[in-house]
Design a protein around this motif. Structure first.
Motif, PDB file in Angstrom:
ATOM      1  N   ALA A  93      -5.368 -64.587  14.960  1.00 30.99           N
ATOM      2  CA  ALA A  93      -4.214 -64.934  14.117  1.00 30.99           C
ATOM      3  C   ALA A  93      -4.363 -64.120  12.838  1.00 30.99           C
ATOM      4  N   PRO A  94      -3.959 -62.848  12.853  1.00 34.75           N
ATOM      5  CA  PRO A  94      -4.358 -61.910  11.795  1.00 34.75           C
ATOM      6  C   PRO A  94      -3.720 -62.161  10.435  1.00 34.75           C
ATOM      7  N   TRP A  95      -2.729 -63.038  10.349  1.00 35.22           N
ATOM      8  CA  TRP A  95      -2.072 -63.278   9.066  1.00 35.22           C
ATOM      9  C   TRP A  95      -2.820 -64.300   8.201  1.00 35.22           C
ATOM     10  N   LEU A  96      -3.791 -65.017   8.774  1.00 36.27           N
ATOM     11  CA  LEU A  96      -4.475 -66.073   8.049  1.00 36.27           C
ATOM     12  C   LEU A  96      -5.692 -65.531   7.304  1.00 36.27           C
ATOM     13  N   ASP A  97      -5.947 -66.069   6.121  1.00 36.05           N
ATOM     14  CA  ASP A  97      -7.098 -65.627   5.325  1.00 36.05           C
ATOM     15  C   ASP A  97      -8.408 -66.057   5.958  1.00 36.05           C
ATOM     16  N   THR A  98      -8.471 -67.303   6.425  1.00 32.34           N
ATOM     17  CA  THR A  98      -9.658 -67.753   7.149  1.00 32.34           C
ATOM     18  C   THR A  98      -9.683 -67.084   8.513  1.00 32.34           C
ATOM     19  N   PRO A  99     -10.785 -66.436   8.902  1.00 34.83           N
ATOM     20  CA  PRO A  99     -10.831 -65.787  10.227  1.00 34.83           C
ATOM     21  C   PRO A  99     -10.522 -66.799  11.335  1.00 34.83           C
ATOM     22  N   THR A 100      -9.402 -66.592  11.989  1.00 37.11           N
ATOM     23  CA  THR A 100      -8.857 -67.597  12.902  1.00 37.11           C
ATOM     24  C   THR A 100      -8.427 -66.955  14.212  1.00 37.11           C
ATOM     25  N   ALA A 101      -8.685 -67.646  15.311  1.00 34.78           N
ATOM     26  CA  ALA A 101      -8.142 -67.270  16.613  1.00 34.78           C
ATOM     27  C   ALA A 101      -7.061 -68.282  16.977  1.00 34.78           C
ATOM     28  N   GLN A 102      -6.287 -67.966  18.000  1.00 36.18           N
ATOM     29  CA  GLN A 102      -5.277 -68.894  18.495  1.00 36.18           C
ATOM     30  C   GLN A 102      -5.299 -68.867  20.013  1.00 36.18           C
ATOM     31  N   LEU A 103      -4.883 -69.982  20.604  1.00 38.22           N
ATOM     32  CA  LEU A 103      -5.000 -70.157  22.042  1.00 38.22           C
ATOM     33  C   LEU A 103      -3.848 -71.021  22.543  1.00 38.22           C
ATOM     34  N   VAL A 104      -3.126 -70.525  23.538  1.00 42.17           N
ATOM     35  CA  VAL A 104      -2.039 -71.288  24.140  1.00 42.17           C
ATOM     36  C   VAL A 104      -2.616 -72.294  25.133  1.00 42.17           C
ATOM     37  N   LEU A 105      -2.121 -73.533  25.042  1.00 43.17           N
ATOM     38  CA  LEU A 105      -2.508 -74.586  25.975  1.00 43.17           C
ATOM     39  C   LEU A 105      -1.317 -74.965  26.848  1.00 43.17           C
ATOM     40  N   THR A 106      -1.600 -75.554  27.991  1.00 46.70           N
ATOM     41  CA  THR A 106      -0.552 -76.136  28.827  1.00 46.70           C
ATOM     42  C   THR A 106      -1.084 -77.443  29.398  1.00 46.70           C
ATOM     43  N   SER A 107      -0.191 -78.408  29.620  1.00 45.53           N
ATOM     44  CA  SER A 107      -0.588 -79.792  29.858  1.00 45.53           C
ATOM     45  C   SER A 107      -0.623 -80.154  31.343  1.00 45.53           C
ATOM     46  N   TYR A 108      -1.631 -80.975  31.708  1.00 47.37           N
ATOM     47  CA  TYR A 108      -1.796 -81.454  33.078  1.00 47.37           C
ATOM     48  C   TYR A 108      -2.025 -82.961  33.075  1.00 47.37           C
ATOM     49  N   GLU A 109      -1.641 -83.587  34.190  1.00 39.69           N
ATOM     50  CA  GLU A 109      -1.869 -85.009  34.362  1.00 39.69           C
ATOM     51  C   GLU A 109      -3.333 -85.274  34.750  1.00 39.69           C
ATOM     52  N   LYS A 110      -3.690 -86.543  34.758  1.00 37.26           N
ATOM     53  CA  LYS A 110      -5.080 -86.896  35.068  1.00 37.26           C
ATOM     54  C   LYS A 110      -5.480 -86.495  36.486  1.00 37.26           C
ATOM     55  N   ASP A 111      -4.485 -86.402  37.390  1.00 39.91           N
ATOM     56  CA  ASP A 111      -4.803 -85.998  38.764  1.00 39.91           C
ATOM     57  C   ASP A 111      -4.775 -84.486  38.954  1.00 39.91           C
ATOM     58  N   GLY A 112      -4.580 -83.760  37.870  1.00 43.03           N
ATOM     59  CA  GLY A 112      -4.609 -82.298  37.932  1.00 43.03           C
ATOM     60  C   GLY A 112      -3.268 -81.651  38.175  1.00 43.03           C
ATOM     61  N   THR A 113      -2.218 -82.427  38.379  1.00 39.76           N
ATOM     62  CA  THR A 113      -0.886 -81.843  38.584  1.00 39.76           C
ATOM     63  C   THR A 113      -0.268 -81.463  37.235  1.00 39.76           C
ATOM     64  N   PRO A 114       0.615 -80.467  37.213  1.00 42.02           N
ATOM     65  CA  PRO A 114       1.246 -80.072  35.953  1.00 42.02           C
ATOM     66  C   PRO A 114       2.061 -81.216  35.348  1.00 42.02           C
ATOM     67  N   THR A 115       1.992 -81.352  34.034  1.00 44.89           N
ATOM     68  CA  THR A 115       2.812 -82.340  33.334  1.00 44.89           C
ATOM     69  C   THR A 115       4.268 -81.891  33.371  1.00 44.89           C
ATOM     70  N   ASP A 116       5.120 -82.722  33.931  1.00 44.83           N
ATOM     71  CA  ASP A 116       6.513 -82.335  34.148  1.00 44.83           C
ATOM     72  C   ASP A 116       7.228 -81.955  32.860  1.00 44.83           C
ATOM     73  N   ALA A 117       6.892 -82.599  31.744  1.00 44.43           N
ATOM     74  CA  ALA A 117       7.628 -82.389  30.498  1.00 44.43           C
ATOM     75  C   ALA A 117       7.211 -81.129  29.750  1.00 44.43           C
ATOM     76  N   ASP A 118       6.151 -80.469  30.174  1.00 38.68           N
ATOM     77  CA  ASP A 118       5.680 -79.252  29.501  1.00 38.68           C
ATOM     78  C   ASP A 118       6.608 -78.091  29.851  1.00 38.68           C
ATOM     79  N   PRO A 119       7.275 -77.474  28.863  1.00 41.30           N
ATOM     80  CA  PRO A 119       8.235 -76.400  29.169  1.00 41.30           C
ATOM     81  C   PRO A 119       7.615 -75.203  29.867  1.00 41.30           C
ATOM     82  N   ARG A 120       6.346 -74.937  29.628  1.00 47.47           N
ATOM     83  CA  ARG A 120       5.720 -73.773  30.272  1.00 47.47           C
ATOM     84  C   ARG A 120       5.704 -73.933  31.789  1.00 47.47           C
ATOM     85  N   HIS A 121       5.560 -75.165  32.242  1.00 46.41           N
ATOM     86  CA  HIS A 121       5.553 -75.399  33.690  1.00 46.41           C
ATOM     87  C   HIS A 121       6.934 -75.189  34.306  1.00 46.41           C
ATOM     88  N   ALA A 122       7.994 -75.313  33.502  1.00 51.12           N
ATOM     89  CA  ALA A 122       9.341 -75.037  34.036  1.00 51.12           C
ATOM     90  C   ALA A 122       9.452 -73.573  34.449  1.00 51.12           C
TER      91      ALA A 122
END
Length: 453
Positions: A93-122
């Motif tokens: 995240a090169p715009w931040l003064d504190t040396p920072t990385a960024q990471l995209v997450l995506t959501s899953y249910e407890k049984d490992g299936t994709p969370t329906d409401a997560d837009p990335r899964h659409a």
């Protein structure tokens, strides 16, 4: 996650020992990034086991308020979901003064299936459906945005900022190179940041209003990566703008008198060998025409996905480069679906409906779904528009937020292609947000009606 994925974290930290924190986030249905800040020693664990985030994070409206109608708040006891890193998105995240990385997450249910409401899964769902048919989307997302004077914005009266010369542009001056030179310190830093982050930032344009710019992102053979790029790019632009004393906004229509900001989705389909299935001269390609037919047939019911906010609908005006009704043309920017010019081998379509305020995952998923709908049903788009589309197209798209939400709610296409639960959650959020918006009394009401009504 695989051992190879976890090795990505180890290699990244070894290459960047200066990193002090990692912003790990997912994008909610309203297009807002929400998540946690991790310390470097927590990163490997996040790759191995994911990170928990409450399910209500996918129920929030644009203000961050819970929408209980989604069923993702008290009905679930606001229980955690397993949010996993998306391989290939760990970057600086090169715009931040504190040396920072960024990471995209995506959501899953407890049984490992994709969370329906997560837009990335659409996006993942419709991408998988296309690939099952032997069609591999190649995608680029093009975003317009405004730079706004920070002090004016804080005062509630946004205006264009002044560049390095101190001159404040007040004229339209489309494609003016001098504007690019005036804002070169900001723009140069955006390009440097994009290089550091691995984003394919390409052509830069001074757009059709003071302080409005467009940076084109290069095509990706992975549709999910193209949407990730758009999300990361918006974060970069906003972060760099803050460093230069500006505010960057992807609001669809920040000024009544000037053009709105769009999100243009460029798409083609390839075969398993990577050959462009839309290639060819003029109108001859039937696969391309069917894809266009699907986009036109589903456009009205999809507007709520492309225009997610009340302000979004101020952009849809004649002679505005924004759509008023379904139509297509060849190298014609007066229509919402444009087949681009250029060599036949590079032939692709450009869907110009979404505002820059749309969620990139949802906009892209809806475009790809419309294309697949047209191909499977062999929908004929009719003849292309030649000349000024605004003089030939009858306005027929929903012109207001409530109308668009009603059209989406009556759609068979959206839940069938994007997922019934996903559409249910998205519309619940936007209906609640719409009701809250229209319950407020704006200053204009007092100006117009308080004394005279």
């Amino acid at each position: 996650m695989t051992a190879r994925d976890a090795a990505e974290a180890e290699a990244f930290l070894a290459a960047h020992p200066e990193i002090r924190q990692i912003e790990a986030f997912l994008t909610d249905p309203s297009g807002v990034q929400r998540g946690k800040i991790l310390r470097p020693e927590e990163l490997a664990g996040a790759y191995r086991h994911g990170r928990p985030l409450p399910c209500s994070i996918l129920s929030l409206d644009i203000t961050g308020a819970d929408v209980e109608e989604t069923g993702l708040v008290w009905d679930e006891g606001d229980s955690d979901r397993d949010c996993r890193p998306v391989p290939g998105t760990l970057t600086l995240a090169p715009w931040l003064d504190t040396p920072t990385a960024q990471l995209v997450l995506t959501s899953y249910e407890k049984d490992g299936t994709p969370t329906d409401a997560d837009p990335r899964h659409a996006v993942a769902r419709i991408k998988a459906a296309l690939e099952a048919a032997g069609l591999f989307p190649v995608v680029a997302i093009e975003l317009e945005f405004y730079l706004v004077d920070r002090e004016a914005m804080l005062a509630g009266r946004p205006r264009p900022p002044s560049g390095k010369t101190g001159f404040r542009q007040s004229q339209l001056q489309a494609y003016l190179l001098q504007d690019l030179e005036d804002f070169s310190p900001f723009l140069d830093e955006v390009y440097r940041g994009a290089e550091v982050m691995g984003l394919p930032a390409r052509t830069l344009i001074s757009e059709y209003a003071p302080g409005q710019f467009e940076i084109v992102l290069g095509h990706q053979t992975d549709a999910l990566r193209a949407a990730d790029d758009a999300v990361l790019f918006k974060r970069l632009v906003k972060g760099v703008a803050e460093r230069h004393g500006y505010v960057a906004t992807f609001m669809a229509k920040p000024y009544a008198a000037w053009s709105g900001s769009g999100m243009h989705v460029h798409a083609s389909l390839a075969d398993s060998a990577g050959s462009n299935l839309f290639a060819g001269e003029g109108e001859a390609n039937s696969l391309l025409k069917f894809a266009i037919g699907g986009l036109l047939a589903t456009m009205g019911e999809s507007i709520a996905m492309f225009a997610p906010n009340a302000n979004s609908y101020r952009r849809f005006r004649r002679n505005s480069y924004a759509p008023v009704g379904p139509a297509w043309g060849i190298d014609n920017r007066s229509v919402p679906v444009r087949v681009t010019a250029g060599p036949p081998a590079s032939r692709h379509l450009e869907q110009r409906v979404a505002g820059a305020d749309a969620n990139p995952y949802i906009a892209l998923a809806t475009v790809l779904a419309g294309m697949l709908e047209g191909i499977e049903k062999q929908l004929d788009p009719g003849a292309p528009i030649i000349g000024n589309g605004y003089e030939q197209i009858e306005p027929s798209l929903p012109a207001s937020w409530p109308d668009a939400l009603a059209a989406a709610g009556a759609s068979d296409f959206l839940p069938r292609r994007l997922g019934e639960r996903f559409v249910e959650v998205y519309l619940a959020i936007k209906r609640a947000e719409s009701e809250r918006f229209f319950a407020e009394i704006p200053d204009l009401d007092y100006s117009l009606y308080l004394r005279l009504a």
